[in-house]
Design a protein around this motif. Structure first.
Motif, PDB file in Angstrom:
ATOM      1  N   ALA A  80       0.835  -1.210   0.000  1.00 14.69           N
ATOM      2  CA  ALA A  80       0.000   0.000   0.000  1.00 14.69           C
ATOM      3  C   ALA A  80       0.868   1.257   0.000  1.00 14.69           C
ATOM      4  O   ALA A  80       0.550   2.248  -0.671  1.00 14.69           O
ATOM      5  N   LEU A  81       1.962   1.234   0.745  1.00 14.06           N
ATOM      6  CA  LEU A  81       2.868   2.382   0.786  1.00 14.06           C
ATOM      7  C   LEU A  81       3.502   2.622  -0.578  1.00 14.06           C
ATOM      8  O   LEU A  81       3.571   3.762  -1.056  1.00 14.06           O
ATOM      9  N   VAL A  82       3.959   1.558  -1.225  1.00 15.47           N
ATOM     10  CA  VAL A  82       4.573   1.702  -2.550  1.00 15.47           C
ATOM     11  C   VAL A  82       3.549   2.214  -3.555  1.00 15.47           C
ATOM     12  O   VAL A  82       3.833   3.106  -4.361  1.00 15.47           O
TER      13      VAL A  82
ATOM     14  N   HIS B  23       2.872   5.997  -3.113  1.00 18.50           N
ATOM     15  CA  HIS B  23       3.945   6.922  -3.465  1.00 18.50           C
ATOM     16  C   HIS B  23       4.422   6.761  -4.902  1.00 18.50           C
ATOM     17  O   HIS B  23       4.896   7.727  -5.505  1.00 18.50           O
ATOM     18  N   GLU B  24       4.312   5.533  -5.456  1.00 21.63           N
ATOM     19  CA  GLU B  24       4.922   5.296  -6.758  1.00 21.63           C
ATOM     20  C   GLU B  24       4.004   4.622  -7.765  1.00 21.63           C
ATOM     21  O   GLU B  24       4.396   4.402  -8.914  1.00 21.63           O
ATOM     22  N   GLY B  25       2.784   4.259  -7.360  1.00 23.02           N
ATOM     23  CA  GLY B  25       1.828   3.709  -8.304  1.00 23.02           C
ATOM     24  C   GLY B  25       1.781   2.189  -8.298  1.00 23.02           C
ATOM     25  O   GLY B  25       2.689   1.500  -7.826  1.00 23.02           O
ATOM     26  N   ARG B  26       0.687   1.671  -8.858  1.00 22.66           N
ATOM     27  CA  ARG B  26       0.460   0.223  -8.857  1.00 22.66           C
ATOM     28  C   ARG B  26       1.495  -0.525  -9.689  1.00 22.66           C
ATOM     29  O   ARG B  26       1.885  -1.634  -9.346  1.00 22.66           O
ATOM     30  N   PHE B  27       1.932   0.072 -10.797  1.00 18.43           N
ATOM     31  CA  PHE B  27       2.904  -0.623 -11.642  1.00 18.43           C
ATOM     32  C   PHE B  27       4.190  -0.904 -10.869  1.00 18.43           C
ATOM     33  O   PHE B  27       4.744  -2.000 -10.942  1.00 18.43           O
ATOM     34  N   ILE B  28       4.663   0.070 -10.107  1.00 19.04           N
ATOM     35  CA  ILE B  28       5.883  -0.130  -9.330  1.00 19.04           C
ATOM     36  C   ILE B  28       5.649  -1.162  -8.236  1.00 19.04           C
ATOM     37  O   ILE B  28       6.498  -2.026  -7.989  1.00 19.04           O
ATOM     38  N   ALA B  29       4.484  -1.101  -7.575  1.00 23.40           N
ATOM     39  CA  ALA B  29       4.184  -2.088  -6.541  1.00 23.40           C
ATOM     40  C   ALA B  29       4.168  -3.494  -7.135  1.00 23.40           C
ATOM     41  O   ALA B  29       4.638  -4.462  -6.516  1.00 23.40           O
ATOM     42  N   ARG B  30       3.641  -3.615  -8.331  1.00 22.73           N
ATOM     43  CA  ARG B  30       3.615  -4.930  -8.995  1.00 22.73           C
ATOM     44  C   ARG B  30       5.027  -5.427  -9.270  1.00 22.73           C
ATOM     45  O   ARG B  30       5.339  -6.611  -9.060  1.00 22.73           O
TER      46      ARG B  30
END
Length: 441
Positions: free
Chosen positions: A304-306, A309-316
């Motif tokens: 959730a933090l990622v 701050h950086e969007g779902r693509f980065i979290a993925r």
């Protein structure tokens, strides 16, 4: 003429003429495919493409923060794509971003902000991003990536020096070593990492001995089956009762100096996040995530933090990497949650089928088919799947197989209460649901 303030993103392909000369048809097909993805990133962040000319693209955003996030998404995507391409066929973008007053004329934009963005793009390294000082000031504190002040630069056709900032660590189109974690490279450049729980050795980055997927089993339970990445580095400290230890930290309050255990790292991460210190929270969550443990709540909070701050693509991307380097049931589950629609459901089903003993997955699968997720009119199939998954989740709780997967027991208690309430409502809403057997995807 209509005037307004906008953030402008200018992107250009490095060496486009050479790529065309070597393979015109292939390059144009490749460019068209990448343009579709780029347009999606721009739209996702609330922007629009207002001008294109061959290999260059100009985009408008209402927010400098969203323009920068879009640029990061684009460059991270291109970096991933280039890993599979030969050296001479890699497509590298340079991106420049400025903010200022623009004039709209027939859907096109003119003005100094447009000109400066185009000139900043020429200052960016291949695969890199260059920001004006105004953009840097706007995004500081909102985007958890480091910037390097490259000072004032005199650029073509701009009558004054432009103060520019470059995104740190983006001096090439792909990482120098393909297996270097893109998140690890970001964090290593963003943070001055200290503490005995971290070991940085060249491209090896942060490495830990993995613990078994069951947080209550001894390390010998998976002897001989750990991946090489998971076997490098010092063994993280796992207290005899990590759940009790976390509860003790929460009751005492205050930040823990140099934590070595999962409870201490999670406590610090939550505290830092609450204080708005996102870089420190990233560091603590990331260290904990690479311990190879199956507590689900720290992974959910980290993802959730990622995303924030950086969007779902980065979290993925983060969780694709974690799931490869230190695979656990928790990383598989949280990676599945970073997708949308049918793919998200398919991945959640796959997690449940592969790890039927991982109780948290049933609650999240049920949530995927709930009224909140699918809308006010869930289908009979949705209600059946939700009811059956909740039944499996509650069965695991009643048999004592749920709580060991949560460091923060209050989160587990909240899930359990919600599951009982939803399960009861579903049972009352349709007699057909009552006849449902055990979970069957």
């Amino acid at each position: 003429m209509k005037r307004r303030v906008a953030a402008i993103l200018a992107a250009d392909i490095v060496g486009f003429s050479r790529l065309i000369a070597e393979d015109e048809d292939g390059t144009l097909r490749q460019l068209a495919a990448y343009r579709n993805v780029l347009d999606d990133f721009v739209a996702h962040h609330g922007g629009r493409v207002f001008n294109t000319a061959g290999d260059s693209i100009m985009c408008e955003f209402d927010s400098a923060v969203e323009a920068t996030r879009a640029a990061i998404d684009i460059q991270d995507y291109m970096r991933t794509q280039n890993l599979a391409a030969s050296q001479n066929r890699r497509v590298l973008f340079r991106i420049g971003i400025s903010v200022g007053e623009v004039v709209e004329r027939q859907n096109d934009l003119l003005g100094m902000a447009v000109n400066i963005a185009a000139r900043l793009e020429t200052l960016a390294a291949p695969g890199g991003i260059c920001l004006s000082r105004a953009v840097h000031e706007a995004v500081s504190g909102h985007i958890a990536v480091p910037f390097v002040d490259i000072g004032e630069r005199q650029v073509k056709n701009i009558p004054f020096p432009v103060h520019a900032f470059a995104l740190a660590g983006q001096d090439a189109g792909i990482p120098p070593e393909p297996r270097l974690s893109f998140l690890r490279s970001r964090i290593m450049s963003a943070l001055s990492v200290t503490g005995a729980c971290l070991v940085v050795i060249g491209a090896g980055g942060f490495a830990f001995h993995a613990q078994p997927s069951d947080p209550m089993e001894p390390p010998a339970a998976e002897a001989g089956v750990l991946s090489p990445v998971r076997q490098r580095g010092p063994t993280p400290v796992l207290t005899a009762d990590p759940i009790e230890a976390f509860s003790g930290h929460a009751q005492r309050g205050g930040q823990i100096d140099d934590p070595h255990s999962a409870p201490g790292l999670y406590h610090n991460a939550l505290l830092l996040e609450a204080k708005g210190e996102s870089i420190g929270a990233h560091r603590a969550y990331y260290t904990l995530a690479r311990m190879g443990l199956d507590f689900v709540d720290p992974h959910l909070r980290y993802a959730a933090l990622v995303r924030a701050h950086e969007g779902r693509f980065i979290a993925r991307q983060v969780y694709a990497e974690l799931n490869e380097d230190v695979p656990t049931r928790a990383t598989a589950l949280v990676h599945a949650l970073q997708f949308d629609g049918a793919e998200r459901r398919a991945r959640l089903n796959a997690v449940v089928e592969t790890h039927p003993d991982y109780a948290p997955a049933y609650f999240l699968l049920a949530d995927e088919h709930s009224e909140d997720r699918v809308g006010s009119l869930p289908t009979a199939h949705d209600r059946r799947v939700e009811h059956a998954a909740l039944a499996e989740f509650l069965k695991a709780h009643e048999e004592g197989r749920l709580m060991p997967f949560f460091l923060d027991q209050s989160i587990a208690a909240e899930w359990i209460e919600r599951a009982y309430n939803r399960h009861a409502r579903l049972a009352l809403s349709s007699e057909s649901v009552l006849a449902l057997p055990a979970y069957d995807p």
